[in-house]
Design a protein around this motif. Sequence first.
Motif, PDB file in Angstrom:
ATOM      1  N   ASN A 262      -1.611  11.049  -0.816  1.00 39.43           N
ATOM      2  CA  ASN A 262      -2.435  10.028  -0.175  1.00 39.43           C
ATOM      3  C   ASN A 262      -2.037   8.616  -0.590  1.00 39.43           C
ATOM      4  OD1 ASN A 262      -3.781  12.203   0.847  1.00 39.43           O
ATOM      5  ND2 ASN A 262      -5.733  11.788  -0.168  1.00 39.43           N
ATOM      6  N   LEU A 263      -2.204   7.682   0.370  1.00 39.44           N
ATOM      7  CA  LEU A 263      -2.063   6.258   0.113  1.00 39.44           C
ATOM      8  C   LEU A 263      -3.450   5.615   0.174  1.00 39.44           C
ATOM      9  CD1 LEU A 263       0.928   5.371   2.491  1.00 39.44           C
ATOM     10  CD2 LEU A 263       1.039   6.078   0.086  1.00 39.44           C
ATOM     11  N   TYR A 264      -3.589   4.471  -0.507  1.00 35.60           N
ATOM     12  CA  TYR A 264      -4.871   3.772  -0.545  1.00 35.60           C
ATOM     13  C   TYR A 264      -4.639   2.287  -0.274  1.00 35.60           C
ATOM     14  CZ  TYR A 264      -6.251   8.068  -2.907  1.00 35.60           C
ATOM     15  OH  TYR A 264      -6.477   9.383  -3.222  1.00 35.60           O
ATOM     16  N   MET A 265      -5.126   1.810   0.873  1.00 31.14           N
ATOM     17  CA  MET A 265      -5.098   0.381   1.163  1.00 31.14           C
ATOM     18  C   MET A 265      -6.334  -0.239   0.522  1.00 31.14           C
ATOM     19  SD  MET A 265      -3.887   0.009   5.123  1.00 31.14           S
ATOM     20  CE  MET A 265      -2.505   0.924   5.787  1.00 31.14           C
ATOM     21  N   ILE A 266      -6.123  -0.984  -0.527  1.00 32.10           N
ATOM     22  CA  ILE A 266      -7.230  -1.535  -1.296  1.00 32.10           C
ATOM     23  C   ILE A 266      -7.716  -2.832  -0.654  1.00 32.10           C
ATOM     24  CG2 ILE A 266      -8.004  -2.258  -3.579  1.00 32.10           C
ATOM     25  CD1 ILE A 266      -7.024   0.638  -3.476  1.00 32.10           C
ATOM     26  N   PHE A 267      -9.017  -2.928  -0.436  1.00 32.28           N
ATOM     27  CA  PHE A 267      -9.640  -4.178  -0.013  1.00 32.28           C
ATOM     28  C   PHE A 267     -10.794  -4.479  -0.942  1.00 32.28           C
ATOM     29  CE2 PHE A 267     -11.400  -0.802   2.769  1.00 32.28           C
ATOM     30  CZ  PHE A 267     -12.748  -0.884   2.444  1.00 32.28           C
ATOM     31  N   ASP A 268     -11.358  -5.635  -0.826  1.00 30.04           N
ATOM     32  CA  ASP A 268     -12.454  -6.040  -1.704  1.00 30.04           C
ATOM     33  C   ASP A 268     -13.651  -5.117  -1.491  1.00 30.04           C
ATOM     34  OD1 ASP A 268     -13.973  -7.429  -3.526  1.00 30.04           O
ATOM     35  OD2 ASP A 268     -14.481  -9.057  -2.158  1.00 30.04           O
ATOM     36  N   GLY A 269     -13.946  -4.293  -2.492  1.00 33.43           N
ATOM     37  CA  GLY A 269     -15.103  -3.407  -2.417  1.00 33.43           C
ATOM     38  C   GLY A 269     -14.801  -1.982  -2.033  1.00 33.43           C
ATOM     39  N   GLY A 270     -13.542  -1.631  -1.837  1.00 34.71           N
ATOM     40  CA  GLY A 270     -13.243  -0.241  -1.480  1.00 34.71           C
ATOM     41  C   GLY A 270     -11.802  -0.060  -1.064  1.00 34.71           C
ATOM     42  N   CYS A 271     -11.554   1.015  -0.339  1.00 36.68           N
ATOM     43  CA  CYS A 271     -10.199   1.292   0.115  1.00 36.68           C
ATOM     44  C   CYS A 271     -10.225   2.120   1.392  1.00 36.68           C
ATOM     45  CB  CYS A 271      -9.400   2.039  -0.959  1.00 36.68           C
ATOM     46  SG  CYS A 271      -9.947   3.728  -1.258  1.00 36.68           S
ATOM     47  N   LEU A 272      -9.150   1.979   2.150  1.00 38.89           N
ATOM     48  CA  LEU A 272      -8.901   2.843   3.294  1.00 38.89           C
ATOM     49  C   LEU A 272      -7.945   3.926   2.831  1.00 38.89           C
ATOM     50  CD1 LEU A 272      -8.977   3.485   6.390  1.00 38.89           C
ATOM     51  CD2 LEU A 272      -7.002   1.958   6.599  1.00 38.89           C
ATOM     52  N   VAL A 273      -8.386   5.161   2.872  1.00 32.57           N
ATOM     53  CA  VAL A 273      -7.547   6.283   2.463  1.00 32.57           C
ATOM     54  C   VAL A 273      -6.679   6.695   3.640  1.00 32.57           C
ATOM     55  CG1 VAL A 273      -7.500   8.602   1.486  1.00 32.57           C
ATOM     56  CG2 VAL A 273      -9.389   7.052   0.920  1.00 32.57           C
ATOM     57  N   CYS A 274      -5.373   6.712   3.410  1.00 30.78           N
ATOM     58  CA  CYS A 274      -4.412   7.176   4.408  1.00 30.78           C
ATOM     59  C   CYS A 274      -3.870   8.504   3.893  1.00 30.78           C
ATOM     60  CB  CYS A 274      -3.285   6.169   4.593  1.00 30.78           C
ATOM     61  SG  CYS A 274      -3.853   4.513   5.045  1.00 30.78           S
ATOM     62  N   ALA A 275      -4.410   9.591   4.405  1.00 30.43           N
ATOM     63  CA  ALA A 275      -4.138  10.895   3.830  1.00 30.43           C
ATOM     64  C   ALA A 275      -2.784  11.440   4.259  1.00 30.43           C
ATOM     65  CB  ALA A 275      -5.246  11.882   4.211  1.00 30.43           C
TER      66      ALA A 275
END
Length: 360
Positions: A262-275
């Motif tokens: 998995n990849l994780y696009m980190i943003f302020d307050g969380g992340c978008l998981v790209c599985a």
Amino acid sequence: MRRNNPSTGCIRRANGGSSMDKTYGYDPLSYALIELFTSGAPDFAAAKELIRQGADVNAQGDDRSENLLSEILLGYWQSGIDSSKEECQDCDTDYEQCRSCKNHANPNVGISMTEIIQFFLDHGFDVTRNRGKYGAQCLSALALSSFDKEIIRATKMLLNAGAQNIPVEDGELEETPMTAIGAEGSYQDTSEGNHYLGNIYEAVYQIYVALEEGRSYLGIDSFEAAIDKKVLRVMAVGDHADSVFTSVDLPTSKHENCFYHNLYMIFDGGCLVCAKDASYWVDTAPIDKNLVDVSHFFSPIVGHTLRQVTFGHKSIRKGITVYGQPMTSFHFDNGIKLTFSINFGEVENEEYCSYFTYEA
């Protein structure tokens, strides 16, 4: 899995097209609640009056695999169909077309559904009843309920109230809410090619994964929660950045930027998981994994804001089998489109991976 009206208990007759001579084991007042809430936008004043008269929100009919609330939730997208109208009687359109039709009396089915769940909880519905099966039956019914992102919120509402991911019936140990959601999500992704909805179901499935692993599920949401967020960095599961991405150069599969974790696009307050299986969801909980920074692979989008997510589809034929490959594109404020896909069907199942490409 039956897809249109899966309930074997109550029979849906929207907007008055029924008689009260058949209540399928429910007492008449309790059955009236089912008919009320499956006949257009919810009328809570009328529901309160039925309860005052003696309707039981915890009633159960002849079908012991359902209860009053799960009967309402199962196939709830049909709640705005008026079967008394000639144009509706023979209509065989799917739920998306049906809900957008001018004859549908309840276009906001997802929001109405969550309001009904809250109403039941506020009026004494007990998810722990029958050794927790009431709650599990409602969670399982959500798999075929509103077919929109409100099933994420509805799942959390029921879990927060004490519902459990347990078998819906004795003797059917594999029939749990988690398996129901997983099966429907797979159906939407593969059979229907509806990758938007497949990713909504994936978010619900990840709620159950978090529940099983003892992690908080409260911050799990649709990938749409990442829209209008700025990507600060991109992380990946692994020991060092150079080991995360590779190329695949096989006779039937040639791709760059392939990844198996998995990849994780980190943003302020969380992340978008790209599985790794080409599915996507948001999580605001801390990531409890060994991560490395791979932002330099994503320099075109780091520091930029996600504006839109779109979906495409590729079909790969191998012999007589057709494999579906979702193509998910993330559009950023600088005009860059980052597209993920998967080489499923081109290689052996255990060897498939996701990959990404850029387009200006």
